[in-house]
Write a protein that holds these residues in place. Structure first.
Motif, PDB file in Angstrom:
ATOM      1  N   ALA A  23       0.844  -1.199   0.000  1.00  0.00           N
ATOM      2  CA  ALA A  23       0.000   0.000   0.000  1.00  0.00           C
ATOM      3  C   ALA A  23       0.880   1.249   0.000  1.00  0.00           C
ATOM      4  CB  ALA A  23      -0.914   0.001   1.221  1.00  0.00           C
ATOM      5  N   ASP A  24       0.893   1.956  -1.127  1.00  0.00           N
ATOM      6  CA  ASP A  24       1.678   3.184  -1.269  1.00  0.00           C
ATOM      7  C   ASP A  24       1.047   4.008  -2.372  1.00  0.00           C
ATOM      8  OD1 ASP A  24       3.939   5.008  -2.232  1.00  0.00           O
ATOM      9  OD2 ASP A  24       4.891   4.036  -0.524  1.00  0.00           O
ATOM     10  N   GLY A  52      -5.174   5.059   1.929  1.00  0.00           N
ATOM     11  CA  GLY A  52      -5.448   4.388   3.191  1.00  0.00           C
ATOM     12  C   GLY A  52      -6.728   3.575   3.188  1.00  0.00           C
ATOM     13  N   ALA A  55      -6.181   0.431   1.320  1.00  0.00           N
ATOM     14  CA  ALA A  55      -5.350  -0.494   2.108  1.00  0.00           C
ATOM     15  C   ALA A  55      -6.209  -1.300   3.080  1.00  0.00           C
ATOM     16  CB  ALA A  55      -4.281   0.280   2.875  1.00  0.00           C
ATOM     17  N   SER A  59      -6.774  -5.355   2.701  1.00  0.00           N
ATOM     18  CA  SER A  59      -6.337  -6.186   3.833  1.00  0.00           C
ATOM     19  C   SER A  59      -7.462  -7.080   4.331  1.00  0.00           C
ATOM     20  CB  SER A  59      -5.816  -5.309   4.976  1.00  0.00           C
ATOM     21  OG  SER A  59      -4.688  -4.571   4.568  1.00  0.00           O
ATOM     22  N   LEU A  67       1.113  -6.762   5.442  1.00  0.00           N
ATOM     23  CA  LEU A  67       0.756  -5.527   4.737  1.00  0.00           C
ATOM     24  C   LEU A  67       1.936  -4.572   4.847  1.00  0.00           C
ATOM     25  CD1 LEU A  67      -1.158  -3.422   3.423  1.00  0.00           C
ATOM     26  CD2 LEU A  67      -1.956  -2.881   5.744  1.00  0.00           C
ATOM     27  N   LEU A  69       2.732  -0.932   4.478  1.00  0.00           N
ATOM     28  CA  LEU A  69       1.846   0.234   4.507  1.00  0.00           C
ATOM     29  C   LEU A  69       2.636   1.536   4.575  1.00  0.00           C
ATOM     30  CD1 LEU A  69      -1.109   1.310   4.871  1.00  0.00           C
ATOM     31  CD2 LEU A  69      -0.764   1.017   7.332  1.00  0.00           C
ATOM     32  N   ASP A  70       2.432   2.402   3.576  1.00  0.00           N
ATOM     33  CA  ASP A  70       3.070   3.716   3.578  1.00  0.00           C
ATOM     34  C   ASP A  70       2.488   4.557   4.714  1.00  0.00           C
ATOM     35  OD1 ASP A  70       4.473   5.973   2.886  1.00  0.00           O
ATOM     36  OD2 ASP A  70       3.232   6.476   1.156  1.00  0.00           O
ATOM     37  N   GLY A  78      -1.468   6.453   7.179  1.00  0.00           N
ATOM     38  CA  GLY A  78      -1.099   5.082   7.506  1.00  0.00           C
ATOM     39  C   GLY A  78      -1.466   4.650   8.907  1.00  0.00           C
ATOM     40  N   MET A  82      -4.011   1.711   9.859  1.00  0.00           N
ATOM     41  CA  MET A  82      -3.542   0.590  10.666  1.00  0.00           C
ATOM     42  C   MET A  82      -4.470   0.325  11.843  1.00  0.00           C
ATOM     43  SD  MET A  82       0.250  -0.230  12.116  1.00  0.00           S
ATOM     44  CE  MET A  82       0.342   1.243  13.109  1.00  0.00           C
ATOM     45  N   ILE A  94       1.771  -5.916  10.070  1.00  0.00           N
ATOM     46  CA  ILE A  94       1.938  -4.672   9.321  1.00  0.00           C
ATOM     47  C   ILE A  94       3.335  -4.116   9.496  1.00  0.00           C
ATOM     48  CG2 ILE A  94       1.120  -2.300   9.030  1.00  0.00           C
ATOM     49  CD1 ILE A  94      -1.617  -3.199   9.976  1.00  0.00           C
ATOM     50  N   LEU A  96       5.459  -0.756   8.370  1.00  0.00           N
ATOM     51  CA  LEU A  96       5.324   0.582   7.805  1.00  0.00           C
ATOM     52  C   LEU A  96       6.479   0.882   6.863  1.00  0.00           C
ATOM     53  CD1 LEU A  96       4.170   2.767  10.826  1.00  0.00           C
ATOM     54  CD2 LEU A  96       2.786   1.987   8.904  1.00  0.00           C
TER      55      LEU A  96
END
Length: 235
Positions: A23-24, A52, A55, A59, A67, A69-70, A78, A82, A94, A96
């Motif tokens: 996810a970015d 987001g 994401a 998920s 995941l 995650l940015d 993010g 989350m 997750i 980051l």
């Protein structure tokens, strides 16, 4: 053998790939991470998200093992994404992905449930190692495997307390190092060589630094840094 590794072994003894969602909001980052992971044995990118909200959706629908995650994304940052994911699907591990992150944000992320933080500057060197650390049940903080999360959090809190009195305008440790180089008269090429990063990465750091400090030139930055004691000048 970790639970993740046990889970991935089928009845025939074959090892199923570790399923990952990336996810970015930058397509180039997603493409690069996906290519890197798919060149590594045992990893499979099963989904991509560009914000987001996406994401969260990916998920919950795909239930990946991990995941990526940015931290900074449109529609929902993010950390907020989350929180939503951990409340509904706590099984997902997750990690980051971020260009910059403060000590306080690291503490918050770990408290929410993140398993680690990987800086984008270090993706090529750290990502496979961080994934294996997380899959084995450990954490990845500060570019290394961490077994004892409580001890790591205590150390991070000490660092946060030690730096709370010094105003840094939200600059990360690496950005402060870049500021020091600029005050010393270094070019982008010099900075890139010193920290073993690309000149494009240096430019991104400078753009972030300019935004945070409200300056627009290297000279203004140097004067600002000296006036606000962001650097220590040697006699």
């Amino acid at each position: 053998m970790s639970e993740a590794e046990k889970k991935s072994i089928g009845v025939a003894g074959a090892v199923a790939p570790i399923r990952i969602v990336v996810a970015d909001d930058h397509p180039v980052v997603r493409f690069g991470v996906k290519n890197m992971l798919e060149s590594e044995p045992g990893f499979e990118v099963v989904g991509e998200a560009n914000d987001g909200d996406d994401a969260i959706t990916q998920s919950l629908e795909l239930e990946p093992d991990i995941l990526l995650l940015d931290l900074q994304m449109p529609r929902l940052p993010g950390l907020e994404a989350m929180r939503a994911i951990m409340s509904k699907s706590p099984r997902v591990k997750i990690l980051l992905l971020t260009s910059t992150i403060s000590t306080q944000q690291i503490i918050e992320a770990l408290q929410i449930g993140a398993r680690g933080i990987v800086l984008k500057d270090s993706v090529a060197a750290d990502l496979p190692k961080s994934l294996r650390a997380v899959l084995s049940g450990d954490y990845w903080i500060g570019g290394e495997r961490v077994v004892n999360l409580v001890a790591a959090l205590n150390e991070l809190m000490k660092q946060a307390a030690a730096t709370s009195d010094k105003k840094t305008y939200g600059l990360t440790p690496r950005e402060l190092e870049v500021v020091t180089c600029i005050v010393e008269g270094c070019s982008n090429k010099d900075v890139a060589k010193q920290f073993a990063i690309s000149e494009e990465t240096v430019k991104r750091h400078l753009s972030n630094i300019f935004d945070k400090t409200g300056v627009s030139t290297r000279l203004e930055l140097a004067l600002f840094a000296i006036a606000h004691k962001l650097v220590t000048l040697e006699n």
